[in-house]
Motif scaffolding. Structure first.
Motif, short mmCIF file in Angstrom:
data_model
loop_
_atom_site.label_atom_id
_atom_site.label_comp_id
_atom_site.label_asym_id
_atom_site.label_seq_id
_atom_site.Cartn_x
_atom_site.Cartn_y
_atom_site.Cartn_z
N ARG A 15 0.84 -1.20 0.00
CA ARG A 15 0.00 0.00 0.00
C ARG A 15 0.88 1.25 0.00
O ARG A 15 0.61 2.21 -0.72
N SER A 16 1.93 1.23 0.78
CA SER A 16 2.83 2.37 0.85
C SER A 16 3.59 2.58 -0.46
O SER A 16 3.77 3.71 -0.91
N LEU A 17 4.04 1.50 -1.08
CA LEU A 17 4.81 1.62 -2.33
C LEU A 17 3.97 2.13 -3.49
O LEU A 17 4.50 2.76 -4.41
N ARG A 18 2.68 1.88 -3.47
CA ARG A 18 1.82 2.35 -4.57
C ARG A 18 1.79 3.87 -4.69
O ARG A 18 1.60 4.41 -5.77
N THR A 19 1.93 4.55 -3.57
CA THR A 19 1.85 6.01 -3.59
C THR A 19 3.21 6.68 -3.37
O THR A 19 3.28 7.89 -3.25
N LEU A 20 4.28 5.89 -3.32
CA LEU A 20 5.60 6.46 -3.05
C LEU A 20 5.98 7.52 -4.08
O LEU A 20 6.46 8.60 -3.71
N HIS A 21 5.75 7.27 -5.37
CA HIS A 21 6.14 8.24 -6.40
C HIS A 21 5.41 9.56 -6.22
O HIS A 21 5.98 10.63 -6.42
N LEU A 22 4.16 9.52 -5.79
CA LEU A 22 3.40 10.76 -5.57
C LEU A 22 3.97 11.54 -4.38
O LEU A 22 4.11 12.76 -4.44
N GLN A 27 7.18 15.98 -2.20
CA GLN A 27 8.26 16.39 -1.31
C GLN A 27 9.28 17.24 -2.06
O GLN A 27 9.73 18.27 -1.56
N SER A 28 9.62 16.84 -3.28
CA SER A 28 10.58 17.58 -4.09
C SER A 28 10.04 18.96 -4.45
O SER A 28 10.77 19.96 -4.36
N ALA A 29 8.78 19.02 -4.84
CA ALA A 29 8.17 20.30 -5.20
C ALA A 29 8.10 21.23 -3.99
O ALA A 29 8.37 22.43 -4.10
N SER A 76 15.58 14.84 -13.83
CA SER A 76 14.29 15.10 -14.44
C SER A 76 13.18 14.76 -13.44
O SER A 76 13.25 13.76 -12.74
N GLY A 77 12.21 15.61 -13.34
CA GLY A 77 11.08 15.34 -12.44
C GLY A 77 11.23 15.94 -11.06
O GLY A 77 10.35 15.76 -10.22
N GLY A 78 12.28 16.66 -10.79
CA GLY A 78 12.43 17.30 -9.48
C GLY A 78 13.87 17.32 -9.04
O GLY A 78 14.73 16.65 -9.62
N TYR A 79 14.13 18.09 -8.00
CA TYR A 79 15.49 18.29 -7.51
C TYR A 79 15.74 17.66 -6.15
O TYR A 79 16.77 17.88 -5.55
#
Length: 84
Positions: A15-22, A27-29, A76-79
């Protein structure tokens, strides 16, 4: 207790891994937004509540950061979510 996780632990992990990318993107933004806000305090922009109190900010999203050019090409996709 053993080397094999139980069903509940596996379910919680999945469940946690499914939303990790979000969560990492957000967090980066947020870190970049906060770093830019603090950078305005470093530059002592008029009306900034921390003007004169912050001496420096380090985050790859800032053009003033020495690693900005490399980070722009490689990240790419954040810093990332860390700043100092």
């Amino acid at each position: 207790v053993g080397s094999t996780p139980g069903a509940l632990e596996v379910w919680l992990l999945m469940r946690s891994l499914r939303t990790l990318h979000l969560r990492v993107e957000r967090q980066s933004a947020t870190a970049a937004e906060l770093a830019h806000w603090l950078d305005r305090a470093v530059r002592r922009e008029a009306g900034h509540p921390l003007a004169g109190l912050v001496h420096s900010v380090a985050h790859p999203s800032l053009p003033s950061d020495p690693s900005h050019g490399v980070a722009r090409r490689q990240m790419s996709g954040g810093y990332g979510g860390c700043f100092a």
